[in-house]
Design a protein around this motif. Structure first.
Motif, short mmCIF file in Angstrom:
data_model
loop_
_atom_site.label_atom_id
_atom_site.label_comp_id
_atom_site.label_asym_id
_atom_site.label_seq_id
_atom_site.Cartn_x
_atom_site.Cartn_y
_atom_site.Cartn_z
N SER A 96 42.39 34.91 35.67
CA SER A 96 43.07 35.66 36.82
C SER A 96 42.37 37.02 36.72
CB SER A 96 44.53 35.34 36.61
OG SER A 96 45.19 36.16 37.55
N TYR A 144 51.39 38.09 32.73
CA TYR A 144 51.62 37.28 34.10
C TYR A 144 52.72 37.05 34.49
CZ TYR A 144 46.60 35.17 33.05
OH TYR A 144 45.50 34.96 32.97
N ASP A 148 52.25 34.54 40.30
CA ASP A 148 50.70 34.82 40.05
C ASP A 148 49.60 33.58 40.02
OD1 ASP A 148 51.05 37.48 39.76
OD2 ASP A 148 50.84 37.25 37.30
N LYS A 149 48.47 33.76 40.71
CA LYS A 149 47.69 32.45 40.88
C LYS A 149 46.45 32.72 39.76
CE LYS A 149 48.52 31.58 45.47
NZ LYS A 149 48.20 31.29 46.80
N ILE A 150 46.35 31.37 39.08
CA ILE A 150 45.40 31.31 38.31
C ILE A 150 44.31 30.15 38.50
CG2 ILE A 150 46.82 32.29 36.20
CD1 ILE A 150 47.41 29.11 35.42
N SER A 158 43.10 26.92 43.04
CA SER A 158 44.01 27.98 42.12
C SER A 158 45.54 27.29 41.96
CB SER A 158 44.19 29.32 42.75
OG SER A 158 44.91 29.23 43.80
#
Lengths: 353, 227
Positions: A96, A144, A148-150, A158
């Protein structure tokens, strides 16, 4: 008791140094035990949180979750109850922007089964679609946040962190709880495979397929990669440390008692019974070691509060109590060894020739 | 009637070539009200005599009697009680517990021997009499040699024993102090009706003795005070 306390009060430096030595030895043992236990727990935290008693794996997986696959065909031979739940594992690396990469375990769950149902969140909600995950608190500590996008590995698409949970480590790595379909796409397996395993609160999962095998959770944990070897190393290390430390403490207390013999000879000459002197010696050792253990316990708790979260420490009260009991017992033994000398101390030696 | 009596005492250490006879047919008596000196040079056997008289060692042969009761019949525990209740030791060194104040030296005795010790008024008078009443809160290391010796005497008297056995009580004291200790021991014997036995090589104590024994090479003879 009177003599023991008066002597400690009068000989502050000498007894201060002995207590300091007991404090350091106890502190070392307590901290190392807690660190070893902390590391050990990082292998099994997630497993413990499921409260399962058995696990069904592919019989050729070497009792290893990451090597196990259950096909749709094999799944047809299972008779699952409400006490059973699918588990689908994939090793991933999260990426990320603005965050460090974290090696993690993606665990796919089925929404209505007990593992997902019993998942305890510290914030957010459970995964509601195949691109949502609940992350271990390690992600939170690494910066994080919810929402949140991972990215996982080099896969396109994602995953959104929608919840955080505490104590979800599996084989040292933090866990990302997602869905079975999410797992299928991460592993690139398509829909031919159902999951990696089935965990159960019962003693076994009902299966008529000869390619699947039930194991107890203990067997499964013992076979975690590196787990047994790591625990054995720590156990031996702490055991040797304890034995050597206890001998050192016992020797110090022995020398301390031997140094008192001239005084004891005078007291014996004056008719002070030997049992008074023996009780005094044992009581004094007890006071010294209890004092040392209390200070060491306080220091250990302070260390646990101040140590970075990346260094896991875990307290097992019964185990630490046992260690403390061992210290007390050995110290008293150290004081008891010269009892025979005290009983045989010759009052004649204090009367000149 | 003798308070303490040693009859035909022999003491041998070692066997074969290393055999040494320290005491040869020693006979000795001391009664209440007496200060008895046992004079002899170093190595004459006077300390061995004192330890046998105090029940710290047993003789190879012979008998020690206290009020006509033989110590030989006493168990180890009875011997401890005998030393605690009947005997007061004044030793030349290590005679006080270094980590106890003067007052606590007596408290220790109270804790072991619950009854029969002199009461607090008597102790105060004794300490005044010995001129150490202002040292009660001091440790032995803070006292002079003479003060330590007088505390040791007070400690020996605290259990109100019948017999005081003193080992070189005037060692390392100047003549003035020797006279003080001699006078004090004499007064304790006569005024408090104790049997006081002093082993020493200090001839300056002769003037205060009721009777004198000479010991040489383990052989003891009663001596005239005028010799």
């Amino acid at each position: 008791m009177f003599l023991a306390l008066k002597e400690i009060k009068h000989e502050k430096l000498r007894y201060g140094l002995i207590i300091a030595m007991i404090v350091l030895v106890s502190y070392l043992i307590f901290v190392l035990t807690s660190l070893a236990l902390g590391l050990s727990n990082q292998n099994t935290q997630a497993i413990t949180s499921w409260n399962a008693n058995s696990i069904l794996l592919n019989k050729d997986s070497n009792t290893n979750l990451s090597q196990s696959l259950i096909t749709q065909e094999q799944d047809a031979d299972l008779k699952l109850t409400k006490n059973d739940a699918y588990l689908a594992q994939a090793s991933v690396v999260t990426k990320s922007s603005g965050h460090e990469q974290i090696a993690a375990n993606y665990l796919g769950l089925q929404k209505k089964q007990f593992v997902n149902q019993n998942l305890k969140l510290s914030s957010g909600h459970k995964a509601e679609n195949d691109h949502q995950v609940v992350a271990d608190e390690k992600f939170q500590h690494s910066g994080y946040k919810l929402g949140d996008k991972i990215k996982l590995n080099s896969l396109s698409g994602s995953y959104k962190i929608v919840g955080f949970t505490k104590g979800a480590k599996f084989n040292i790595a933090p866990v990302l709880y997602g869905t079975l379909v999410g797992w299928q796409s991460i592993r690139g397996l398509g829909s031919n495979f159902k999951a990696s395993a089935v965990v159960s609160k019962d003693s076994h999962v009902k299966s008529s397929n000869s390619n699947l095998k039930n194991y107890s959770i203990k067997q499964f944990i013992d076979k975690l990669p590196g787990y047994s070897a790591q625990n054995s190393t720590f156990t031996f290390m702490i055991a040797f440390l304890m034995i050597i430390s206890l001998i050192v403490i016992a020797v110090f207390l022995y020398i301390l008692t031997i140094q008192k013999l001239p005084n004891y000879a005078v007291l014996r000459a004056q008719g002070i019974p030997a049992k008074v002197l023996v009780k005094n010696t044992i009581f004094q050792s007890f006071i010294l070691v209890i004092g040392g253990i209390i200070i060491a316990s306080i220091l250990t708790i302070l260390t646990a509060l101040l140590i970075p979260t990346s260094v896991p420490m875990s307290f097992n009260l019964p185990l630490l109590s046992l260690v403390a009991f061992g210290l007390v017992l050995t110290s008293i033994l150290g004081a008891i060894i010269p009892v025979r000398t005290i009983l045989k101390v010759d009052p004649v030696q204090v009367i000149g020739g | 009637m003798s308070t303490i009596e040693l009859k035909h005492i022999n003491k041998v250490f070692g066997t074969g070539l290393s055999r040494v006879q320290v005491l040869h047919d020693v006979n000795f008596t001391a009664e209440r009200g007496e200060l008895v000196l046992v004079l002899g040079p170093s190595g004459s056997g006077k300390s061995t005599f004192l330890t046998i008289a105090g029940g710290l060692q047993t003789p190879t042969s012979g008998e020690v009697q206290l009020n006509q009761k033989s110590l030989e019949q006493l168990s180890q525990k009875d011997l401890e009680n005998f030393r605690l209740n009947k005997i007061g030791f004044v030793l030349q060194a290590y005679n006080l517990v270094p980590y106890l104040t003067v007052k606590e030296q007596f408290t220790l005795v109270d804790r072991v021997r619950k009854a029969g010790n002199i009461d607090s008024n008597e102790l105060t008078n004794l300490l005044k009499y010995l001129e150490i009443n202002d040292t009660v809160d001091k440790y032995p290391a803070e006292l002079s040699g003479g003060q330590n010796q007088r505390v040791a005497i007070a400690r020996a008297l605290y259990t109100d024993p019948e017999i005081i056995l003193a080992d070189e009580p005037t060692a390392s004291l100047d003549t003035g102090r020797v006279q003080e200790v001699g006078k004090l021991l004499k007064e304790l014997a006569t005024q408090q009706n104790k049997a006081i036995v002093v082993v020493t090589h200090d001839l300056r104590l002769k003037d205060y003795a009721s009777r004198i024994y000479q010991i040489t090479d383990g052989k003891m003879v009663e001596d005239s005070k005028d010799n």
